[in-house]
Scaffold this motif. Sequence first.
Motif, PDB file in Angstrom:
ATOM      1  N   ARG A 182       1.739   7.307  -6.279  1.00 40.91           N
ATOM      2  CA  ARG A 182       0.911   8.333  -6.502  1.00 40.91           C
ATOM      3  C   ARG A 182       1.425   9.768  -6.259  1.00 40.91           C
ATOM      4  O   ARG A 182       0.818  10.844  -6.748  1.00 40.91           O
ATOM      5  N   SER A 183       2.331   9.759  -5.147  1.00 37.70           N
ATOM      6  CA  SER A 183       2.743  10.995  -5.034  1.00 37.70           C
ATOM      7  C   SER A 183       3.954  11.631  -5.936  1.00 37.70           C
ATOM      8  O   SER A 183       4.143  12.722  -6.006  1.00 37.70           O
ATOM      9  N   GLY A 184       4.154  10.922  -7.052  1.00 33.48           N
ATOM     10  CA  GLY A 184       4.992  11.281  -7.991  1.00 33.48           C
ATOM     11  C   GLY A 184       6.512  11.044  -7.757  1.00 33.48           C
ATOM     12  O   GLY A 184       7.279  11.197  -8.712  1.00 33.48           O
ATOM     13  N   ASP A 185       6.859  10.337  -6.629  1.00 33.18           N
ATOM     14  CA  ASP A 185       8.319  10.061  -6.451  1.00 33.18           C
ATOM     15  C   ASP A 185       8.282   8.471  -7.135  1.00 33.18           C
ATOM     16  O   ASP A 185       7.289   7.744  -7.343  1.00 33.18           O
ATOM     17  N   SER A 186       9.546   8.205  -7.746  1.00 33.25           N
ATOM     18  CA  SER A 186       9.746   7.120  -8.426  1.00 33.25           C
ATOM     19  C   SER A 186      10.691   6.000  -7.278  1.00 33.25           C
ATOM     20  O   SER A 186      11.493   6.570  -6.726  1.00 33.25           O
ATOM     21  N   PRO A 187      10.393   4.736  -7.592  1.00 32.83           N
ATOM     22  CA  PRO A 187      11.214   3.809  -6.853  1.00 32.83           C
ATOM     23  C   PRO A 187      12.829   3.679  -7.504  1.00 32.83           C
ATOM     24  O   PRO A 187      13.041   4.111  -8.645  1.00 32.83           O
TER      25      PRO A 187
ATOM     26  N   THR B  94       0.883  -1.192  -0.163  1.00 33.72           N
ATOM     27  CA  THR B  94      -0.215   0.161   0.015  1.00 33.72           C
ATOM     28  C   THR B  94       0.705   1.229  -0.033  1.00 33.72           C
ATOM     29  O   THR B  94       0.560   2.209  -0.901  1.00 33.72           O
ATOM     30  N   LEU B  95       1.886   1.222   0.832  1.00 34.61           N
ATOM     31  CA  LEU B  95       2.828   2.346   0.752  1.00 34.61           C
ATOM     32  C   LEU B  95       3.457   2.681  -0.509  1.00 34.61           C
ATOM     33  O   LEU B  95       3.685   3.719  -0.946  1.00 34.61           O
ATOM     34  N   TYR B  96       3.948   1.557  -1.281  1.00 31.36           N
ATOM     35  CA  TYR B  96       4.541   1.706  -2.226  1.00 31.36           C
ATOM     36  C   TYR B  96       3.546   2.167  -3.290  1.00 31.36           C
ATOM     37  O   TYR B  96       3.952   3.007  -4.183  1.00 31.36           O
ATOM     38  N   ARG B  97       2.348   1.798  -3.217  1.00 29.35           N
ATOM     39  CA  ARG B  97       1.247   2.592  -4.207  1.00 29.35           C
ATOM     40  C   ARG B  97       1.386   4.002  -3.875  1.00 29.35           C
ATOM     41  O   ARG B  97       1.111   4.823  -4.830  1.00 29.35           O
ATOM     42  N   GLN B  98       1.288   4.208  -2.722  1.00 34.13           N
ATOM     43  CA  GLN B  98       1.290   5.845  -2.189  1.00 34.13           C
ATOM     44  C   GLN B  98       2.512   6.573  -2.934  1.00 34.13           C
ATOM     45  O   GLN B  98       2.101   7.747  -3.315  1.00 34.13           O
ATOM     46  N   MET B  99       3.476   5.753  -2.900  1.00 30.14           N
ATOM     47  CA  MET B  99       4.863   6.520  -3.356  1.00 30.14           C
ATOM     48  C   MET B  99       4.542   6.953  -4.820  1.00 30.14           C
ATOM     49  O   MET B  99       4.957   7.949  -5.251  1.00 30.14           O
TER      50      MET B  99
END
Length: 201
Positions: free
Chosen positions: A66-71, A59-64
């Motif tokens: 959506r925030s515009g940050d990239s893994p 869920t946190l990865y999904r939020q990341m």
Amino acid sequence: MHPWRVNFLHDCPTVNKLLNLLDTTGAGTITSTVGITTNPWNTRLRELAKQCQFAQALTLYRQMLRSGDSPNAFTFPFVLKSCASLSLLISGAQLHSHVIKTGCKYEPFVQTSLISMYCKCYSIEDARKVFDENGESKSLVVCYNALISGYTSNSRFYEGLTLFCKMREAGVSANSVTMLSAFVCTSCAFESWNVPPWLSC
């Protein structure tokens, strides 16, 4: 993946929601970030994975996203571990595409995490494909360890032992993890008569 496991993933509402966590929305904005540390996200992802809160990590990865940050290369081991622990092969395969988009597929620990994820999701052929597609894998003990361990956990002992022999032929030094998996492969393979008597390393 076994049929009963596929049915479980689609019949369980909670897990079914997880399958949709990594859809294409937002994924198109992923860019190459090798070498960049997304500290706040990665720190929290590491904590969640360490605490076995795998659904929350996804869920946190999904939020990341959506925030515009990239893994980046520091992100993927934690989310791939979460997919593996929940046996989410579809989500894991989607993460694999994210790995490719970000240019992280040649990072050793990302590659090891991909191999382990596919093995734990009973997709050993995909794990072997990841291993074979990167020539550097054949010089890294961590990649051999992940795949040999995967063969062992999937009861494919002969293939695990064969890979161990190829590893030795390639001159890659084994460590304690390698030897433990090789020992299990050897014991189980001979016990089930899967190893030809002429095979030796």
